[in-house]
Design a protein around this motif. Structure first.
Motif, mmCIF file in Angstrom:
data_model
loop_
_atom_site.group_PDB
_atom_site.id
_atom_site.type_symbol
_atom_site.label_atom_id
_atom_site.label_comp_id
_atom_site.label_asym_id
_atom_site.label_seq_id
_atom_site.Cartn_x
_atom_site.Cartn_y
_atom_site.Cartn_z
ATOM 1 N N GLY A 1 -28.289 -38.740 -113.047
ATOM 2 C CA GLY A 1 -28.156 -40.001 -113.774
ATOM 3 C C GLY A 1 -27.817 -39.873 -115.243
ATOM 4 N N LEU A 2 -26.893 -38.965 -115.598
ATOM 5 C CA LEU A 2 -26.444 -38.751 -116.985
ATOM 6 C C LEU A 2 -27.512 -38.110 -117.859
ATOM 7 C CD1 LEU A 2 -24.672 -42.192 -117.675
ATOM 8 C CD2 LEU A 2 -23.672 -40.139 -116.647
ATOM 9 N N GLN A 3 -28.628 -37.663 -117.266
ATOM 10 C CA GLN A 3 -29.747 -37.154 -118.058
ATOM 11 C C GLN A 3 -29.874 -35.633 -118.033
ATOM 12 O OE1 GLN A 3 -33.479 -39.343 -117.793
ATOM 13 N NE2 GLN A 3 -32.438 -41.155 -117.004
ATOM 14 N N PHE A 4 -29.006 -34.939 -117.300
ATOM 15 C CA PHE A 4 -29.068 -33.475 -117.267
ATOM 16 C C PHE A 4 -28.158 -32.868 -118.321
ATOM 17 C CE2 PHE A 4 -27.700 -29.276 -115.892
ATOM 18 C CZ PHE A 4 -28.886 -28.685 -115.484
ATOM 19 N N ASP A 5 -26.923 -33.337 -118.370
ATOM 20 C CA ASP A 5 -25.917 -32.788 -119.282
ATOM 21 C C ASP A 5 -25.467 -33.888 -120.233
ATOM 22 O OD1 ASP A 5 -23.747 -31.704 -120.578
ATOM 23 O OD2 ASP A 5 -22.739 -30.974 -118.765
ATOM 24 N N PRO A 6 -25.736 -33.731 -121.534
ATOM 25 C CA PRO A 6 -25.350 -34.769 -122.509
ATOM 26 C C PRO A 6 -23.855 -35.050 -122.535
ATOM 27 C CG PRO A 6 -26.846 -33.157 -123.498
ATOM 28 C CD PRO A 6 -26.447 -32.610 -122.163
ATOM 29 N N GLU A 7 -23.034 -34.119 -122.070
ATOM 30 C CA GLU A 7 -21.589 -34.317 -122.083
ATOM 31 C C GLU A 7 -21.117 -35.261 -120.979
ATOM 32 O OE1 GLU A 7 -19.292 -33.189 -124.389
ATOM 33 O OE2 GLU A 7 -21.187 -32.798 -125.426
ATOM 34 N N MET A 8 -21.916 -35.419 -119.935
ATOM 35 C CA MET A 8 -21.452 -36.181 -118.774
ATOM 36 C C MET A 8 -21.087 -37.619 -119.143
ATOM 37 S SD MET A 8 -20.660 -36.209 -115.577
ATOM 38 C CE MET A 8 -21.494 -35.044 -114.501
ATOM 39 N N ALA A 9 -21.947 -38.291 -119.887
ATOM 40 C CA ALA A 9 -21.680 -39.689 -120.248
ATOM 41 C C ALA A 9 -20.401 -39.800 -121.066
ATOM 42 C CB ALA A 9 -22.860 -40.279 -121.007
ATOM 43 N N LYS A 10 -20.161 -38.831 -121.957
ATOM 44 C CA LYS A 10 -18.950 -38.858 -122.787
ATOM 45 C C LYS A 10 -17.696 -38.708 -121.917
ATOM 46 C CE LYS A 10 -21.456 -36.668 -126.617
ATOM 47 N NZ LYS A 10 -21.573 -35.439 -127.445
ATOM 48 N N VAL A 11 -17.774 -37.830 -120.923
ATOM 49 C CA VAL A 11 -16.626 -37.599 -120.040
ATOM 50 C C VAL A 11 -16.316 -38.857 -119.225
ATOM 51 C CG1 VAL A 11 -15.797 -36.281 -118.050
ATOM 52 C CG2 VAL A 11 -17.011 -35.111 -119.903
ATOM 53 N N VAL A 12 -17.357 -39.462 -118.656
ATOM 54 C CA VAL A 12 -17.168 -40.673 -117.851
ATOM 55 C C VAL A 12 -16.575 -41.791 -118.706
ATOM 56 C CG1 VAL A 12 -18.358 -42.482 -116.544
ATOM 57 C CG2 VAL A 12 -18.969 -40.080 -116.187
ATOM 58 N N VAL B 1 -19.354 -44.516 -112.183
ATOM 59 C CA VAL B 1 -20.277 -43.387 -112.087
ATOM 60 C C VAL B 1 -21.527 -43.826 -111.334
ATOM 61 C CG1 VAL B 1 -21.311 -43.900 -114.371
ATOM 62 C CG2 VAL B 1 -21.554 -41.611 -113.362
ATOM 63 N N VAL B 2 -21.919 -43.024 -110.358
ATOM 64 C CA VAL B 2 -23.176 -43.250 -109.648
ATOM 65 C C VAL B 2 -24.268 -42.534 -110.430
ATOM 66 C CG1 VAL B 2 -24.461 -42.928 -107.507
ATOM 67 C CG2 VAL B 2 -21.983 -43.342 -107.427
ATOM 68 N N ILE B 3 -25.261 -43.288 -110.875
ATOM 69 C CA ILE B 3 -26.391 -42.689 -111.589
ATOM 70 C C ILE B 3 -27.607 -42.715 -110.664
ATOM 71 C CG2 ILE B 3 -25.615 -43.086 -113.952
ATOM 72 C CD1 ILE B 3 -27.210 -45.681 -113.989
ATOM 73 N N MET B 4 -28.090 -41.532 -110.326
ATOM 74 C CA MET B 4 -29.175 -41.414 -109.355
ATOM 75 C C MET B 4 -30.478 -41.068 -110.037
ATOM 76 S SD MET B 4 -29.471 -38.902 -106.025
ATOM 77 C CE MET B 4 -30.546 -37.713 -106.842
ATOM 78 N N HIS B 5 -31.581 -41.599 -109.496
ATOM 79 C CA HIS B 5 -32.899 -41.204 -109.976
ATOM 80 C C HIS B 5 -33.260 -39.839 -109.425
ATOM 81 C CE1 HIS B 5 -37.271 -40.656 -109.370
ATOM 82 N NE2 HIS B 5 -37.292 -41.045 -110.631
#
Length: 400
Positions: free
Chosen positions: A246-257, A264-268
């Motif tokens: 859910g975008l909380q593992f890698d800080p770069e993921m949200a920027k890429v999306v 983007v599917v954000i999973m708990h």
């Protein structure tokens, strides 16, 4: 019985507007009554006790109900959770009054408005993804077919871990009714999976992705939690991202999306299965934080799809609770993806191997759709696509 009574369920104004004419209610009266026929109970957490008393009095004055803790009444508790109950009319009357009150009640009223709007309006989306068009509508639950390009998948044991087999499987899933193909190059099963580097994941992913993109008549999703993998996949032409953290593992993921402007599917997810409080409260808080991270990075609100993470950081009994209360996720105002396919808790209940869990998966899918799931992620596409079609037909017939 003389009057042939029955209890009926009306969840929103649209349903009320369809039900009222059946009793030949005057059109003017029906317009008024549609607000009154919809009854909601909303739980609000962590309200200042002094604010909760104003909140309670406001609802009582309009004919609604509000429950607070005993400690809120005598101020022995600084904070309290609140249960608000009433018709849609009661909520709409109270919200303007709350907006001019102190102690955080303005923000509370704004969030009440948002939750009510989310529950009233189906989260319809239309995505233009390259040459593909993907629509989320009340009429059709989307089927996401799983393509595991890994040697250690729990569900198929690496059965499709070569390009020819993977391509044939993707083509077969599309033929059977898949609306999306979700490719994973790293096993993310919650037990016994082996983490790999981004470089190794890309080495596995890119050859099969490039081939699938040439033959796929549906959008292709990438199951990854690494921003660098997502970037290369999207650059190659992938259409959406499925992030189990859910975008909380890698800080770069949200920027890429945000940069590629894709869904983007954000999973708990979490490490371990211990919860300090109600599990749905925890899941909703986690997903709201994921949405905040995404919005801060520039992701459009329409691009979020939420997933409760069945099987991830949850015990078998937790999974059942989440399924039973899946409709609480609709308060987020985002489409809901449900991924239960062949998972261990189904095997525990049925004493069945992964390949023998299609009926159990089907039961969870049918129930999930009735509780708000818009997309289901599955291995057995043909069987589940048929189940979604029947379930959709029944749901859409309810208020005709």
């Amino acid at each position: 019985m003389q009057y042939n009574m029955r209890v009926i369920e009306i969840k929103n104004q649209e349903q009320a507007r369809k039900e009222l004419p059946k009793i030949k209610c005057d059109p003017g009266g029906a317009a008024i009554m549609s607000n009154k026929a919809v009854y909601k109970t909303i739980k609000v957490e962590n309200v200042l006790s002094k604010a909760s008393l104003i909140l309670k009095q406001t609802f009582l004055s309009k004919g609604g109900e509000a429950s607070v803790s005993r400690g809120a009444a005598d101020f022995s508790d600084q904070y309290t959770d609140v249960l608000l109950s009433g018709s849609l009319k009661h909520f709409k009357q109270c919200i303007p009054q709350l907006k001019v009150q102190p102690w955080g009640l303005k923000k509370l009223a704004e969030e009440l408005e948002a939750v009510i709007a989310a529950s009233e309006n189906f989260p319809q989306r239309t995505y233009k993804l390259g040459q593909h068009r993907l629509s989320i509508t009340p009429e059709k639950t989307l089927v996401m077919g799983i393509l595991n390009f890994t040697p250690d998948s729990f569900s198929d044991g690496g059965k499709f871990n070569n390009i020819d087999a993977a391509l044939k499987h993707a083509e077969q899933m599309i033929k059977e009714g898949a609306d999306i193909i979700d490719i994973g190059a790293e096993s993310t099963r919650p037990y016994g999976s082996e983490k790999i580097s981004a470089e190794e994941e890309l080495d596995r992913l890119m050859p099969v992705l490039e081939k699938v993109l040439t033959i796929s008549s549906v959008p292709v999703s990438i199951d990854t939690y690494k921003g660098s993998v997502a970037r290369e996949a999207l650059k190659a032409g992938a259409h959406m991202i499925n992030d189990i953290w859910g975008l909380q593992f890698d800080p770069e993921m949200a920027k890429v999306v945000a940069e590629y402007n894709v869904p983007v599917v954000i999973m708990h997810n979490q490490e371990g299965t211990a919860y300090q409080r109600d599990i749905m409260s925890h899941i909703l808080e986690f997903l709201r934080y994921s949405i905040e991270i995404g919005e801060a990075a520039g992701i459009s609100a329409d691009n979020f799809i939420v997933d409760p993470g069945i099987g991830f950081g949850k015990s078998p009994s937790d999974n059942l609770v989440v399924l039973a209360r899946l409709d609480e996720l609709t308060s987020l105002g985002c489409p809901v993806l449900l991924g239960t396919s062949r998972k261990r808790f189904i095997g525990d209940i049925l004493n069945a191997l992964p390949s023998e869990r299609v009926e159990g998966t089907g039961a969870t899918v049918a129930l999930g759709i009735t509780k708000g799931a818009n997309i289901v992620r599955v291995h057995d596409v043909q069987a589940i696509a048929r189940i979604t079609r029947i379930t959709d037909a029944i749901i859409n017939a309810k208020y005709q």
